[in-house]
Write an enzyme that holds these catalytic residues in place. Structure first.
Site, PDB file in Angstrom:
ATOM      1  N   ASP A  17       0.827  -1.202   0.000  1.00  0.00           N
ATOM      2  CA  ASP A  17       0.000   0.000   0.000  1.00  0.00           C
ATOM      3  C   ASP A  17       0.869   1.263   0.000  1.00  0.00           C
ATOM      4  O   ASP A  17       0.356   2.377  -0.106  1.00  0.00           O
ATOM      5  CB  ASP A  17      -1.004   0.011   1.153  1.00  0.00           C
ATOM      6  CG  ASP A  17      -0.352  -0.093   2.534  1.00  0.00           C
ATOM      7  OD1 ASP A  17       0.883  -0.126   2.621  1.00  0.00           O
ATOM      8  OD2 ASP A  17      -1.106  -0.152   3.534  1.00  0.00           O
ATOM      9  N   SER A  18       2.183   1.067   0.059  1.00  0.00           N
ATOM     10  CA  SER A  18       3.130   2.167  -0.133  1.00  0.00           C
ATOM     11  C   SER A  18       2.959   2.803  -1.507  1.00  0.00           C
ATOM     12  O   SER A  18       3.425   3.926  -1.740  1.00  0.00           O
ATOM     13  CB  SER A  18       4.568   1.662   0.019  1.00  0.00           C
ATOM     14  OG  SER A  18       4.799   0.523  -0.793  1.00  0.00           O
TER      15      SER A  18
ATOM     16  N   GLU B   4       9.159  -4.290  10.816  1.00  0.00           N
ATOM     17  CA  GLU B   4       9.574  -2.972  10.312  1.00  0.00           C
ATOM     18  C   GLU B   4       9.965  -2.039  11.443  1.00  0.00           C
ATOM     19  O   GLU B   4       9.327  -2.003  12.504  1.00  0.00           O
ATOM     20  CB  GLU B   4       8.435  -2.338   9.506  1.00  0.00           C
ATOM     21  CG  GLU B   4       8.782  -0.961   8.956  1.00  0.00           C
ATOM     22  CD  GLU B   4       7.753  -0.407   7.996  1.00  0.00           C
ATOM     23  OE1 GLU B   4       7.957   0.726   7.511  1.00  0.00           O
ATOM     24  OE2 GLU B   4       6.761  -1.100   7.719  1.00  0.00           O
TER      25      GLU B   4
END
Length: 263
Positions: free
Chosen positions: A44-45, A181
């Site tokens: 979705d980046s 992350e």
């Protein structure tokens, strides 16, 4: 890769061969990236690097389906993971409905969901209904507003213990791998050792089971900012600008087209 990865081969790679994951959003780049990638993530980046938005939150399910199909056309032999966008897995019923939609309308091999212990029940529900899930723990881009920004995790003992709990909950729920992350490298290493499935790092040091980067970051195409954890393998933006500038100059000077370009 000459042979497409499977969930079995991905899981078997833990402790043997580091996994290479990279994002792609279209057929053109997916085809270019396929030969060097074990997995392609339709992240979705794309909402930021592709659509120019300031965060990922407004990405829609329709967008993710569109870009997943484009990537699948370009990388027919890749294991493809699609991000479930913000707001599409708020409960088990909605999560399954939306996951089924993605699986029916694309050839995605798996879906990625952000969250640890708090999302384990949703991961378990999806896995029990035939949906392969990649987890995502640590810094969660979809939660950046509620957390007051993008904050590195694992700075305290409490955060380290929670990350381990999150990883183990995601594994128990049935995920075949997970992304970690924005976590302190020493803590990420401990987390990776606490589970038997691969843990793919982004901004989490080298002592995990693989790495993932956004293609436009690593190729130097995205100019707005560069996260600390990104290594630029080329200055793509400068190269593109130089090439386009040369084209513009050739057009204005009538150096292009020449006879070899003319019917």
């Amino acid at each position: 890769m000459t042979k497409k990865m499977t969930i079995t081969s991905i899981k078997k790679s833990k402790g043997v061969t580091p996994l290479v994951m990279i994002t792609a959003y279209d057929a053109l780049f997916a085809k270019l990236l396929e030969s060097s990638s074990d997995m392609i993530l339709v992240g979705d980046s794309l909402n930021m690097s592709f659509a120019g938005k300031s965060d990922t939150l407004s990405a829609t399910l329709e967008q993710m389906i569109y870009h997943t199909n484009a990537v699948a056309m370009g990388a027919k032999n890749s294991f493809i993971i699609t991000d479930m966008p913000f707001g599409t897995y708020v409960n088990k019923k909605e999560a399954l409905k939306n996951a089924i939609t993605v699986f029916q309308q694309t050839t995605a091999d798996a879906l990625k969901i952000e969250g640890g212990e708090d999302k384990a029940h949703i991961i378990e529900h999806l896995c029990s209904n035939g949906i392969a899930v990649c987890g995502h723990i640590g810094l969660l881009p979809q939660a950046f507003r509620s957390e007051g920004g993008y904050k590195v995790k694992g700075r305290t003992k409490e955060e380290e213990e929670q990350l381990i709990k999150d990883a183990q909950a995601v594994e128990r729920a049935g995920a075949f791998c997970m992304v970690i992350e924005g976590v302190k490298a020493d803590v990420a290493a401990v987390v990776a050792k606490s589970v038997s499935i691969p843990v793919i790092g982004i901004g989490a040091g080298k002592d995990v089971d693989g790495q993932v980067l956004v293609f436009s970051d690593m190729l130097g195409l995205f100019e707005e900012f560069t996260p600390k954890f990104v290594k630029k393998y080329m200055n793509g933006a400068a190269l593109v600008k130089k090439a386009v500038g040369q084209y513009a100059d050739d057009v204005k000077s009538k150096e292009f087209p020449q006879d070899i370009h003319t019917y």
